[in-house]
Motif scaffolding. Structure first.
Motif, PDB file in Angstrom:
ATOM      1  N   TYR A  12      43.320  44.309  45.973  1.00 25.47           N
ATOM      2  CA  TYR A  12      41.980  44.864  46.150  1.00 25.47           C
ATOM      3  C   TYR A  12      40.990  44.339  45.112  1.00 25.47           C
ATOM      4  CZ  TYR A  12      44.346  47.790  49.456  1.00 25.47           C
ATOM      5  OH  TYR A  12      45.100  48.219  50.521  1.00 25.47           O
ATOM      6  N   ASN A  13      41.389  43.302  44.382  1.00 27.71           N
ATOM      7  CA  ASN A  13      40.536  42.645  43.397  1.00 27.71           C
ATOM      8  C   ASN A  13      39.942  43.651  42.411  1.00 27.71           C
ATOM      9  OD1 ASN A  13      39.390  40.389  42.188  1.00 27.71           O
ATOM     10  ND2 ASN A  13      37.517  40.535  43.421  1.00 27.71           N
ATOM     11  N   LEU A  14      40.828  44.430  41.814  1.00 30.99           N
ATOM     12  CA  LEU A  14      40.434  45.444  40.844  1.00 30.99           C
ATOM     13  C   LEU A  14      41.053  45.133  39.483  1.00 30.99           C
ATOM     14  CD1 LEU A  14      40.989  48.627  43.018  1.00 30.99           C
ATOM     15  CD2 LEU A  14      38.787  47.746  42.248  1.00 30.99           C
ATOM     16  N   LYS A  15      40.284  45.376  38.459  1.00 30.02           N
ATOM     17  CA  LYS A  15      40.775  45.242  37.084  1.00 30.02           C
ATOM     18  C   LYS A  15      40.741  46.632  36.469  1.00 30.02           C
ATOM     19  CE  LYS A  15      39.941  43.077  32.695  1.00 30.02           C
ATOM     20  NZ  LYS A  15      39.037  42.325  31.853  1.00 30.02           N
ATOM     21  N   ILE A  16      41.823  47.024  35.836  1.00 29.64           N
ATOM     22  CA  ILE A  16      41.914  48.364  35.255  1.00 29.64           C
ATOM     23  C   ILE A  16      41.287  48.374  33.869  1.00 29.64           C
ATOM     24  CG2 ILE A  16      44.085  48.436  34.005  1.00 29.64           C
ATOM     25  CD1 ILE A  16      44.731  50.857  35.803  1.00 29.64           C
ATOM     26  N   GLN A  17      40.573  49.452  33.607  1.00 31.81           N
ATOM     27  CA  GLN A  17      39.978  49.648  32.287  1.00 31.81           C
ATOM     28  C   GLN A  17      40.088  51.127  31.950  1.00 31.81           C
ATOM     29  OE1 GLN A  17      36.290  47.691  31.661  1.00 31.81           O
ATOM     30  NE2 GLN A  17      35.737  48.952  29.926  1.00 31.81           N
ATOM     31  N   PHE A  18      40.429  51.419  30.714  1.00 31.23           N
ATOM     32  CA  PHE A  18      40.553  52.799  30.257  1.00 31.23           C
ATOM     33  C   PHE A  18      39.335  53.152  29.427  1.00 31.23           C
ATOM     34  CE2 PHE A  18      44.755  51.198  31.070  1.00 31.23           C
ATOM     35  CZ  PHE A  18      45.328  52.227  31.792  1.00 31.23           C
ATOM     36  N   PRO A  31      29.146  42.605  39.876  1.00 30.89           N
ATOM     37  CA  PRO A  31      28.500  41.531  40.644  1.00 30.89           C
ATOM     38  C   PRO A  31      29.537  40.686  41.383  1.00 30.89           C
ATOM     39  CG  PRO A  31      27.653  41.610  38.401  1.00 30.89           C
ATOM     40  CD  PRO A  31      28.822  42.550  38.465  1.00 30.89           C
ATOM     41  N   ASP A  32      29.108  40.080  42.479  1.00 34.65           N
ATOM     42  CA  ASP A  32      29.988  39.195  43.241  1.00 34.65           C
ATOM     43  C   ASP A  32      30.624  38.157  42.324  1.00 34.65           C
ATOM     44  OD1 ASP A  32      29.462  40.515  45.584  1.00 34.65           O
ATOM     45  OD2 ASP A  32      27.955  39.093  46.291  1.00 34.65           O
ATOM     46  N   GLY A  33      31.876  37.863  42.603  1.00 30.36           N
ATOM     47  CA  GLY A  33      32.610  36.884  41.818  1.00 30.36           C
ATOM     48  C   GLY A  33      33.437  37.494  40.708  1.00 30.36           C
ATOM     49  N   TYR A  34      33.226  38.780  40.451  1.00 24.53           N
ATOM     50  CA  TYR A  34      33.986  39.474  39.417  1.00 24.53           C
ATOM     51  C   TYR A  34      34.777  40.611  40.062  1.00 24.53           C
ATOM     52  CZ  TYR A  34      30.864  37.091  36.187  1.00 24.53           C
ATOM     53  OH  TYR A  34      30.177  36.126  35.491  1.00 24.53           O
ATOM     54  N   PRO A  35      35.966  40.877  39.536  1.00 21.20           N
ATOM     55  CA  PRO A  35      36.716  42.010  40.103  1.00 21.20           C
ATOM     56  C   PRO A  35      36.019  43.335  39.765  1.00 21.20           C
ATOM     57  CG  PRO A  35      37.868  41.074  38.211  1.00 21.20           C
ATOM     58  CD  PRO A  35      36.680  40.209  38.470  1.00 21.20           C
ATOM     59  N   ASN A  36      36.042  44.264  40.720  1.00 22.44           N
ATOM     60  CA  ASN A  36      35.531  45.600  40.437  1.00 22.44           C
ATOM     61  C   ASN A  36      36.431  46.248  39.397  1.00 22.44           C
ATOM     62  OD1 ASN A  36      33.401  45.420  42.244  1.00 22.44           O
ATOM     63  ND2 ASN A  36      34.539  46.335  43.913  1.00 22.44           N
ATOM     64  N   LEU A  37      35.893  47.214  38.681  1.00 23.19           N
ATOM     65  CA  LEU A  37      36.660  47.897  37.644  1.00 23.19           C
ATOM     66  C   LEU A  37      37.204  49.213  38.173  1.00 23.19           C
ATOM     67  CD1 LEU A  37      34.307  47.445  34.556  1.00 23.19           C
ATOM     68  CD2 LEU A  37      36.348  46.108  35.140  1.00 23.19           C
ATOM     69  N   LEU A  38      38.463  49.449  37.950  1.00 27.13           N
ATOM     70  CA  LEU A  38      39.062  50.747  38.216  1.00 27.13           C
ATOM     71  C   LEU A  38      39.156  51.408  36.844  1.00 27.13           C
ATOM     72  CD1 LEU A  38      42.136  51.508  40.452  1.00 27.13           C
ATOM     73  CD2 LEU A  38      41.538  52.839  38.447  1.00 27.13           C
TER      74      LEU A  38
END
Length: 133
Positions: A12-18, A31-38
């Motif tokens: 799902y092109n997600l990057k995890i951040q705490f 923005p387009d081209g970057y993974p969305n943040l979870l």
């Protein structure tokens, strides 16, 4: 974090951040081209963190952001939350079975409590998918 969750995050092109959040977790569009943040609330126990990640992955799987207004439309919010919660149940039952447990002898009430749902019928339906007739 287990490899299954890592694969789902990549799918799902997600990057995890705490970090700090208003709830336990959310998806922040980038923005387009970057993974969305979870974003996951920092300080959660591993078991809670896994459920939050699965719930947010359920939103990524089921929600169509272009057609829905989650914040202002109650019916949309209910639909989105139901889909995310169903995803959690599906993934947790799948994990339970993958660990070698027998679906036909499973205590669906205990599983539902562990998963954190009161949708007992959904837990039973998911377990039935793994029962051998």
């Amino acid at each position: 974090m287990d490899s299954h969750l890592k694969r789902l995050l990549k799918k799902y092109n997600l990057k995890i951040q705490f970090g700090p959040t208003h709830g336990d977790g959310c998806i922040v569009e980038t923005p387009d081209g970057y993974p969305n943040l979870l974003v996951v609330k920092e300080g959660l126990l591993d078991e809670q963190m896994e459920k939050v990640i699965l719930h947010e992955l359920g939103h990524a799987e089921n929600d169509d952001a272009t057609e829905k207004n989650y914040k202002t439309d109650y019916a949309t919010r209910l639909s989105c939350e139901s889909g995310a919660n169903s995803f959690v149940v599906h993934e947790q039952i799948k994990k339970y079975i993958d660990l070698g447990n027998d679906a036909s002898n499973a205590n669906w009430l205990s599983l539902a409590k562990y998963i954190g749902t009161d949708n007992y019928c959904l837990v039973q339906e998911e377990l039935l998918k793994y029962c051998i007739n």
